[in-house]
Design a protein around this motif. Structure first.
Motif, PDB file in Angstrom:
ATOM      1  N   GLN A  10       0.692  -1.113   0.195  1.00 48.92           N
ATOM      2  CA  GLN A  10      -0.125   0.228  -0.149  1.00 48.92           C
ATOM      3  C   GLN A  10       1.031   1.469  -0.365  1.00 48.92           C
ATOM      4  O   GLN A  10      -0.074   2.298  -0.298  1.00 48.92           O
ATOM      5  N   ALA A  11       2.015   1.189   0.007  1.00 44.87           N
ATOM      6  CA  ALA A  11       2.676   2.218   0.005  1.00 44.87           C
ATOM      7  C   ALA A  11       2.783   2.971  -0.863  1.00 44.87           C
ATOM      8  O   ALA A  11       3.259   2.337  -1.904  1.00 44.87           O
ATOM      9  N   LYS A  12       3.133   4.757  -1.054  1.00 43.80           N
ATOM     10  CA  LYS A  12       3.196   5.711  -2.192  1.00 43.80           C
ATOM     11  C   LYS A  12       4.603   5.533  -2.723  1.00 43.80           C
ATOM     12  O   LYS A  12       4.329   5.648  -4.097  1.00 43.80           O
ATOM     13  N   GLN A  13       5.131   4.919  -1.824  1.00 48.33           N
ATOM     14  CA  GLN A  13       6.687   5.220  -2.483  1.00 48.33           C
ATOM     15  C   GLN A  13       7.338   4.194  -3.111  1.00 48.33           C
ATOM     16  O   GLN A  13       6.868   2.947  -1.759  1.00 48.33           O
ATOM     17  N   GLU A  14       7.707   4.102  -4.028  1.00 51.31           N
ATOM     18  CA  GLU A  14       8.927   2.583  -4.118  1.00 51.31           C
ATOM     19  C   GLU A  14      10.051   2.854  -3.306  1.00 51.31           C
ATOM     20  O   GLU A  14      10.114   0.777  -3.399  1.00 51.31           O
ATOM     21  N   GLU A  15      10.548   3.802  -2.424  1.00 47.98           N
ATOM     22  CA  GLU A  15      11.551   2.450  -1.780  1.00 47.98           C
ATOM     23  C   GLU A  15      10.917   2.211  -0.357  1.00 47.98           C
ATOM     24  O   GLU A  15      11.646   1.476   0.059  1.00 47.98           O
ATOM     25  N   TYR A  16      10.096   2.664  -0.224  1.00 42.56           N
ATOM     26  CA  TYR A  16       9.769   1.655   0.439  1.00 42.56           C
ATOM     27  C   TYR A  16       8.613   0.602   0.926  1.00 42.56           C
ATOM     28  O   TYR A  16       9.129  -0.317   1.841  1.00 42.56           O
ATOM     29  N   LYS A  17       7.882   0.655  -0.376  1.00 42.40           N
ATOM     30  CA  LYS A  17       7.236  -0.857  -0.829  1.00 42.40           C
ATOM     31  C   LYS A  17       8.868  -1.338  -1.078  1.00 42.40           C
ATOM     32  O   LYS A  17       8.495  -3.188  -0.395  1.00 42.40           O
ATOM     33  N   ALA A  18      10.427  -1.832  -1.765  1.00 42.64           N
ATOM     34  CA  ALA A  18      10.826  -2.590  -1.057  1.00 42.64           C
ATOM     35  C   ALA A  18      12.050  -2.735  -0.511  1.00 42.64           C
ATOM     36  O   ALA A  18      11.866  -4.302  -0.095  1.00 42.64           O
ATOM     37  N   LEU A  19      11.926  -1.674   0.444  1.00 43.81           N
ATOM     38  CA  LEU A  19      12.213  -2.220   1.972  1.00 43.81           C
ATOM     39  C   LEU A  19      11.068  -3.094   2.792  1.00 43.81           C
ATOM     40  O   LEU A  19      12.023  -3.896   3.472  1.00 43.81           O
ATOM     41  N   ALA A  20      10.473  -2.763   2.270  1.00 46.05           N
ATOM     42  CA  ALA A  20       9.646  -3.511   3.638  1.00 46.05           C
ATOM     43  C   ALA A  20       9.320  -5.761   2.273  1.00 46.05           C
ATOM     44  O   ALA A  20       9.323  -6.058   3.193  1.00 46.05           O
ATOM     45  N   ARG A  21       9.432  -5.480   1.255  1.00 44.76           N
ATOM     46  CA  ARG A  21       9.482  -6.595   0.558  1.00 44.76           C
ATOM     47  C   ARG A  21      10.947  -6.985   0.874  1.00 44.76           C
ATOM     48  O   ARG A  21      11.037  -8.781   1.133  1.00 44.76           O
ATOM     49  N   LEU A  22      12.123  -6.163   1.109  1.00 43.62           N
ATOM     50  CA  LEU A  22      12.984  -7.179   1.558  1.00 43.62           C
ATOM     51  C   LEU A  22      13.362  -7.388   2.590  1.00 43.62           C
ATOM     52  O   LEU A  22      13.314  -8.898   2.995  1.00 43.62           O
ATOM     53  N   ARG A  23      12.268  -6.883   3.391  1.00 45.13           N
ATOM     54  CA  ARG A  23      12.763  -7.175   5.027  1.00 45.13           C
ATOM     55  C   ARG A  23      11.428  -9.057   4.939  1.00 45.13           C
ATOM     56  O   ARG A  23      11.303  -9.422   6.248  1.00 45.13           O
TER      57      ARG A  23
END
Length: 222
Positions: free
Chosen positions: A121-134
């Motif tokens: 749901q995050a609108k910022q790609e960098e935060y989405k990527a960090l969440a996916r990594l974790r």
């Protein structure tokens, strides 16, 4: 002379009347639309600022809860911010921070749910990527290696080195040493020399009996 000027003024007045009759409505509506668009833009800017200020206050609450180690409070504050201000960067940051706090208190399901929300749901790609990594790391730890690999597909270029390292971990856990080595080599080339993770990737390659050749390592560093 005065009569000539009066006639000229009357002619100009008649031309103005004719022009306004022909284009007056168009000019009026153009002005109305322009002023309306400006008012809407100004209102949007004010609303955005108000949203950012209020979201920031809620993020501060998540941060204070994290510092105090209060997982329940962090979870409640994150629930508030994602419900009321889901489009802000503060919501994504709060999700990542709340997830760490929850996991530190062994609330793994709640922590995973927070990461899942950021990843989706995050609108910022960098935060989405960090969440996916974790999330991928959690999936690897739980034995869901294929699910982790799927989650790491099509990562943003800036995160490709980190994603390659995580894919290597997933493949290694599956017993695919050749595949893991290929991913670790990709990660080693992509991760800047200044990052500590690069040395960890080097250790993984060395453990596999495939450390980069000195010239290759020097080239990657350059």
């Amino acid at each position: 002379m005065a009569t000539h000027l009066d006639l000229q003024e009357q002619e100009q007045l008649d031309q103005l009347k004719h022009f306004w009759k022909q284009y007056g409505n168009l000019i009026t509506w153009t002005l109305i639309l322009a002023l309306g668009a400006f008012a809407a833009w100004n209102g949007w800017q004010q609303w955005q600022r108000k949203q950012a200020v209020e979201a920031s206050a809620l993020f501060d609450e998540v941060e204070r809860a994290a510092q105090a180690g209060d997982a329940d409070r962090a979870q409640r504050a994150f629930a508030d911010i994602k419900e009321r201000y889901p489009r802000t960067a503060y919501a994504a940051q709060a999700g990542l921070l709340a997830a760490s706090t929850l996991q530190a208190k062994a609330k793994d399901e709640a922590g995973r749910a927070a990461l899942q929300w950021v990843a989706e749901q995050a609108k910022q790609e960098e935060y989405k990527a960090l969440a996916r990594l974790r999330l991928a790391g959690l999936l690897i730890d739980s034995g869901s290696h294929d699910e982790a690999l799927k989650l790491l597909e099509n990562m943003p270029p800036a995160f490709e080195g980190l994603a390659a390292d995580r894919r290597g971990d997933a493949l290694m856990a599956k017993g695919d040493k050749a595949g893991a080595q290929a991913q670790y080599e990709k990660a080693y080339k992509a991760i800047p020399e200044s990052q500590d993770l690069r040395q960890l990737v080097l250790a993984k390659l060395t453990a596999l009996g495939a450390p980069p050749a000195p010239e290759a390592a020097a080239s990657a560093a350059r």
